[in-house]
Design an enzyme around this catalytic site. Structure first.
Site, PDB file in Angstrom:
ATOM      1  N   GLY A   1       2.570  -1.308  -5.869  1.00 31.41           N
ATOM      2  CA  GLY A   1       2.018  -2.648  -6.028  1.00 31.41           C
ATOM      3  C   GLY A   1       2.421  -3.332  -7.328  1.00 31.41           C
TER       4      GLY A   1
ATOM      5  CG  ASP B   1      -9.087  -3.242  -5.384  1.00 34.20           C
ATOM      6  OD1 ASP B   1      -9.720  -2.644  -6.270  1.00 34.20           O
ATOM      7  OD2 ASP B   1      -9.450  -3.287  -4.192  1.00 34.20           O
TER       8      ASP B   1
ATOM      9  CD  GLU C   1      -2.558   1.697   0.359  1.00 35.90           C
ATOM     10  OE1 GLU C   1      -3.273   0.885  -0.244  1.00 35.90           O
ATOM     11  OE2 GLU C   1      -2.512   2.903   0.038  1.00 35.90           O
TER      12      GLU C   1
HETATM   13  N1  SAM Z   1      -7.932  -3.807  -2.046  1.00 34.86           N
HETATM   14  C1  SAM Z   1      -8.556  -2.975  -1.026  1.00 34.86           C
HETATM   15  C2  SAM Z   1      -9.797  -3.681  -0.529  1.00 34.86           C
HETATM   16  O1  SAM Z   1     -10.448  -4.397  -1.307  1.00 34.86           O
HETATM   17  O2  SAM Z   1     -10.102  -3.542   0.655  1.00 34.86           O
HETATM   18  C3  SAM Z   1      -8.911  -1.613  -1.544  1.00 34.86           C
HETATM   19  C4  SAM Z   1      -7.843  -0.914  -2.301  1.00 34.86           C
HETATM   20  S1  SAM Z   1      -8.254   0.669  -2.908  1.00 34.86           S
HETATM   21  C5  SAM Z   1      -9.376   0.358  -4.179  1.00 34.86           C
HETATM   22  C6  SAM Z   1      -6.782   1.081  -3.775  1.00 34.86           C
HETATM   23  C7  SAM Z   1      -5.591   1.403  -2.880  1.00 34.86           C
HETATM   24  O3  SAM Z   1      -4.415   1.454  -3.675  1.00 34.86           O
HETATM   25  C8  SAM Z   1      -5.665   2.744  -2.169  1.00 34.86           C
HETATM   26  O4  SAM Z   1      -5.584   2.534  -0.788  1.00 34.86           O
HETATM   27  C9  SAM Z   1      -4.438   3.528  -2.694  1.00 34.86           C
HETATM   28  O5  SAM Z   1      -3.839   4.336  -1.697  1.00 34.86           O
HETATM   29  C10 SAM Z   1      -3.529   2.421  -3.115  1.00 34.86           C
HETATM   30  N2  SAM Z   1      -2.545   2.727  -4.184  1.00 34.86           N
HETATM   31  C11 SAM Z   1      -2.634   3.612  -5.203  1.00 34.86           C
HETATM   32  N3  SAM Z   1      -1.607   3.471  -6.045  1.00 34.86           N
HETATM   33  C12 SAM Z   1      -0.845   2.455  -5.569  1.00 34.86           C
HETATM   34  C13 SAM Z   1       0.335   1.802  -6.018  1.00 34.86           C
HETATM   35  N4  SAM Z   1       0.948   2.172  -7.150  1.00 34.86           N
HETATM   36  N5  SAM Z   1       0.823   0.777  -5.279  1.00 34.86           N
HETATM   37  C14 SAM Z   1       0.212   0.383  -4.133  1.00 34.86           C
HETATM   38  N6  SAM Z   1      -0.919   0.958  -3.657  1.00 34.86           N
HETATM   39  C15 SAM Z   1      -1.437   1.978  -4.366  1.00 34.86           C
END
Ligand code: SAM
Length: 280
Positions: A144, A164, A118
Site C-alpha cells: 500500500g 489503515d 491489499e
Molecule cells: N481498511 C480496512 C477496513 O477499514 O475495512 C481494514 C484494513 S486492516 C486494518 C489492514 C490490512 O492491511 C490487513 O488486511 C493486512 O493484510 C493489510 N496489509 C498489511 N501490510 C500491508 C501492506 N504493506 N500493503 C497493503 N496491505 C497491507
C-alpha cells in the site's frame, strides 16, 4: 509478517470511528460534480461475516456497530455510514460488516474511482472478487505504501487517501509518516486520513511529532478512547489523523463524538479528543 486479519476486529469501536470519518469526507467530496479518487492503501477483505469463527471469537462488533446501527436517536452525521452498513444487511439482521472499500463503493458515484491494495494472500482474492464487476475499481495485490508514490496525483486532482495499516510491525508508525510525506509532495491538496491505535501512548506522540516535522499543515486529530491510557492492556483508544479535512469535518465530529462515546462506552470510561495537531 502478515498475521493480522481484520475479520477478528471488523465493526469494533475503532472501525465505527474510522468509517464515520471516512464516510463524512466522501460525502463532502461529493458536494462538487467533479470526480475524485478513493485510494485505500490497506483495504482488507472488504466484507466480513459477523457469524464467522473469527468475529464470534472476539465479539468485538457487539461493542461497536452492534451498539449503534439500530438506534432511534442516530445523529445526522452517522447517516451515510449507517446507510452503507444497512445496504449490506437487507434482512434487518446484522450479518455482514462492510469494510472501508465496501463503504466507499456504496457511497461513491459513477464518475468516481477506487484504487485498492491489499497484501494478504487470503484477503486479497476476497477483495478482488467483491469488485470484479465494478468498472470504477482497480484492485491490486501490492504494498500500500508504494501507491502513495505511484498513484498520486490522481488525474482528477481530487481525492481521499485512506491509510489503515495493522501496525503489527513497529516500523508502521514511521512508515505511515514517510508514506504521507511522499504522497503529499505529489498531491498537496488531497485529503489524507490515517487510522492509528493507541496501545502505547508514546508511539502516537512520536508519530505526531514526526508528522509535524514534515512541515505539512492542516492536520486534525480525532480520537475515541474506551479506556484511559495504560501500558498493560491492548488497544485503549483509536484515532484518525486527517490532513486537509473538508471544512465541515471538525464541526461534524464535534457534534457526533459525544454521542458515539456515550453509546459505545456505556460505562463512561475513556474520553474523546478533537484538536489540531497543526492548524492552517
Ligand atoms: N481498511 C480496512 C477496513 O477499514 O475495512 C481494514 C484494513 S486492516 C486494518 C489492514 C490490512 O492491511 C490487513 O488486511 C493486512 O493484510 C493489510 N496489509 C498489511 N501490510 C500491508 C501492506 N504493506 N500493503 C497493503 N496491505 C497491507
Amino acid at each position: 509478517m502478515l498475521s493480522y486479519r481484520h475479520s477478528f476486529h471488523a465493526g469494533n469501536h475503532a472501525d465505527v470511528l474510522k468509517h464515520t470519518v471516512q464516510s463524512l469526507i466522501i460525502e463532502s467530496l461529493k458536494e462538487k460534480e467533479k470526480p475524485f479518487l478513493y485510494l485505500d492503501t490497506h483495504a482488507g477483505a472488504g466484507r466480513y461475516k459477523l457469524s464467522s469463527e473469527h468475529a464470534e471469537r472476539t465479539g468485538e462488533y457487539l461493542e461497536g456497530i452492534g451498539r449503534i446501527w439500530q438506534k432511534d436517536d442516530l445523529p445526522a452525521e452517522l447517516e451515510p455510514y449507517i446507510s452503507a452498513v444497512k445496504a449490506y444487511n437487507h434482512s434487518g439482521q446484522l450479518r455482514y460488516y462492510p469494510g472501508s472499500p465496501l463503504i466507499a463503493r456504496q457511497l461513491l458515484r459513477e464518475q468516481d474511482s477506487l484504487q485498492l491494495t491489499e497484501l494478504h494472500p487470503s484477503d486479497f482474492p476476497l477483495l478482488r472478487s467483491e469488485f470484479q464487476k465494478d468498472s470504477r475499481a482497480r484492485v491490486e495485490r501490492a504494498d500500500g505504501y508504494t501507491q502513495l508514490k505511484s498513484k498520486l496525483p490522481p488525474v482528477s486532482r481530487r481525492g481521499l487517501i485512506l491509510i489503515d495499516p495493522p501496525y503489527e510491525i513497529k516500523t508502521d508508525y514511521q512508515a505511515v509518516v514517510t508514506g504521507i510525506n511522499e504522497g503529499y509532495k505529489r498531491f498537496a491538496t488531497g485529503t489524507y486520513a490515517l487510522w492509528y491505535p493507541v496501545v502505547m501512548r508514546q508511539q502516537i506522540k512520536r508519530m505526531l511529532r514526526e508528522l509535524e516535522e514534515t512541515g505539512i499543515r492542516r492536520i486534525l486529530q480525532i480520537e475515541l478512547a474506551v479506556l484511559p491510557d495504560s501500558d498493560r492492556r491492548g488497544m485503549t483508544a483509536s484515532g484518525m489523523i486527517v490532513i486537509n479535512p473538508p471544512w465541515k469535518l471538525e464541526q461534524q465530529m464535534d457534534n457526533v463524538l459525544p454521542w458515539l462515546h456515550k453509546t459505545l462506552v456505556p460505562a463512561g470510561t475513556g474520553s474523546t479528543t478533537l484538536s489540531w495537531v497543526v492548524p492552517e
